[in-house]
Design a protein around this motif. Sequence first.
Motif, PDB file in Angstrom:
ATOM      1  N   GLU A 149       0.318  -1.205  -0.177  1.00 27.01           N
ATOM      2  CA  GLU A 149       0.024  -0.203  -0.163  1.00 27.01           C
ATOM      3  C   GLU A 149       0.961   1.453   0.230  1.00 27.01           C
ATOM      4  OE1 GLU A 149      -2.686   0.232   3.294  1.00 27.01           O
ATOM      5  OE2 GLU A 149      -4.115  -2.200   2.341  1.00 27.01           O
ATOM      6  N   ALA A 150       1.944   1.112   1.105  1.00 31.81           N
ATOM      7  CA  ALA A 150       3.084   2.496   0.602  1.00 31.81           C
ATOM      8  C   ALA A 150       4.174   2.378  -0.206  1.00 31.81           C
ATOM      9  CB  ALA A 150       3.638   2.520   2.397  1.00 31.81           C
ATOM     10  N   TYR A 151       3.733   1.330  -0.801  1.00 34.72           N
ATOM     11  CA  TYR A 151       4.580   1.041  -2.303  1.00 34.72           C
ATOM     12  C   TYR A 151       3.931   1.950  -3.719  1.00 34.72           C
ATOM     13  CZ  TYR A 151       6.713  -0.188  -6.433  1.00 34.72           C
ATOM     14  OH  TYR A 151       7.369  -0.832  -8.059  1.00 34.72           O
ATOM     15  N   ALA A 152       2.601   1.494  -3.154  1.00 35.30           N
ATOM     16  CA  ALA A 152       1.839   2.747  -4.591  1.00 35.30           C
ATOM     17  C   ALA A 152       2.108   3.347  -4.808  1.00 35.30           C
ATOM     18  CB  ALA A 152       0.280   1.912  -3.913  1.00 35.30           C
ATOM     19  N   GLU A 153       1.726   4.403  -3.150  1.00 33.74           N
ATOM     20  CA  GLU A 153       1.947   6.365  -3.457  1.00 33.74           C
ATOM     21  C   GLU A 153       3.121   6.654  -3.551  1.00 33.74           C
ATOM     22  OE1 GLU A 153      -0.209   8.245  -2.472  1.00 33.74           O
ATOM     23  OE2 GLU A 153      -1.398   6.501  -2.205  1.00 33.74           O
ATOM     24  N   THR A 154       4.976   5.632  -3.411  1.00 33.47           N
ATOM     25  CA  THR A 154       6.257   5.902  -3.946  1.00 33.47           C
ATOM     26  C   THR A 154       6.992   5.243  -4.921  1.00 33.47           C
ATOM     27  OG1 THR A 154       7.585   4.370  -2.520  1.00 33.47           O
ATOM     28  CG2 THR A 154       6.287   6.873  -1.034  1.00 33.47           C
ATOM     29  N   GLU A 243      16.402   7.555 -10.222  1.00 33.29           N
ATOM     30  CA  GLU A 243      15.403   8.625  -9.829  1.00 33.29           C
ATOM     31  C   GLU A 243      13.954   7.087  -8.750  1.00 33.29           C
ATOM     32  OE1 GLU A 243      11.588   8.703 -13.649  1.00 33.29           O
ATOM     33  OE2 GLU A 243      13.909   8.206 -13.533  1.00 33.29           O
ATOM     34  N   LYS A 244      14.473   6.041  -8.968  1.00 36.85           N
ATOM     35  CA  LYS A 244      13.998   5.173  -8.226  1.00 36.85           C
ATOM     36  C   LYS A 244      13.952   5.349  -6.723  1.00 36.85           C
ATOM     37  CE  LYS A 244      12.147   3.684 -12.050  1.00 36.85           C
ATOM     38  NZ  LYS A 244      10.697   3.448 -12.879  1.00 36.85           N
ATOM     39  N   GLY A 245      15.031   5.697  -6.003  1.00 33.20           N
ATOM     40  CA  GLY A 245      15.414   6.083  -4.919  1.00 33.20           C
ATOM     41  C   GLY A 245      15.624   4.602  -4.478  1.00 33.20           C
ATOM     42  N   VAL A 246      15.499   4.266  -2.940  1.00 29.80           N
ATOM     43  CA  VAL A 246      15.344   3.687  -1.871  1.00 29.80           C
ATOM     44  C   VAL A 246      14.397   4.755  -0.578  1.00 29.80           C
ATOM     45  CG1 VAL A 246      16.311   2.035  -0.522  1.00 29.80           C
ATOM     46  CG2 VAL A 246      17.408   2.673  -2.444  1.00 29.80           C
ATOM     47  N   TYR A 247      13.611   3.850  -0.081  1.00 30.58           N
ATOM     48  CA  TYR A 247      12.692   4.262   0.912  1.00 30.58           C
ATOM     49  C   TYR A 247      12.455   3.205   1.886  1.00 30.58           C
ATOM     50  CZ  TYR A 247      10.769   7.568  -1.619  1.00 30.58           C
ATOM     51  OH  TYR A 247      10.536   8.473  -3.501  1.00 30.58           O
ATOM     52  N   GLY A 248      12.688   3.364   3.444  1.00 27.62           N
ATOM     53  CA  GLY A 248      12.454   1.885   4.356  1.00 27.62           C
ATOM     54  C   GLY A 248      11.202   2.393   5.065  1.00 27.62           C
TER      55      GLY A 248
END
Length: 297
Positions: A149-154, A243-248
């Motif tokens: 669900e969070a990935y759908a935003e980022t 451009e893709k980046g990394v998120y925790g």
Amino acid sequence: MRNKVTKAIFPVAGLGTRFLPATKSVPKEIMTLVDRPLVQYAIDEARAAGIKEFIFVTSRGKSALEDYFDEAPQLEQTLRKAGKTELLEILKSTNMDSGEIAYMRQHKALGLGHAVWCARRLVGNEPFAVMLPDDVIAAEKPCLQQMVEAYAETGGNMVAAMEVPSDKTNAYGILDIGEDMGAMVSVKGMVEKPKTGEAPSNLAVIGRYILHPNVLRNLNRIKAGAGGEIQLTDAIAAEIGTEKGVYGYRFRGQRFDCGSKAGFLQATVAFGLARDDLRDDLETYLHELLAARKAAE
């Protein structure tokens, strides 16, 4: 529109030496936590997140794992004749349809990054999840579902993260935080098992990932890192600043390290206490056990 995450890799090639002698003949992933194998918890979590294709990276001696997901006609027939419909339904829920599950062999133990790389042709050019069955997460909403669900935003690449004590950071991949947005952080660096006192934060990566296929291409180029293994962390870190980046993602839930004996026992107690049919007896026993220990002191 962002591609949905429908494929998941389950690296299960490890020998499970910390659980010898049990793992001499039984793959660690099908050791039971209460009454379900460890791997079933991961499969159920993946299904809740919308995963449709399950890719297992295995090794020699894991045939019992493959058998677990197969149909058991004789057992099903016995349960049907005995009128045990509830058990029959539980049994059927463990079956995987043909084409839904695939097995890849990791012929050399070259680390998590290499295990993920082994599945590259089945993943193709789509985002994919990686799930480590050793990490069992008790959560109201399954952890991978929260991440999807969070990935759908980022979009991009996302790793599950949790705070760990400072003296335990040397056992994890640790995030160097760019921007802290609460549940989500942007990542400006990742360090695999930093020396004590040298960790950039106490936010540790645990066994849930949503990754862009670029990570597989990065694994093609990466040489052995910490411990002489090909580290998945290094391939993800190569996406920082792109451009893709990394998120925790700080997931909501409690993680149990079922790769350790202590963690496995803790999970057994916690999951047992969460069961209506087991709670009363288990609570009574634990109270009696603690009372007896105190009396003996």
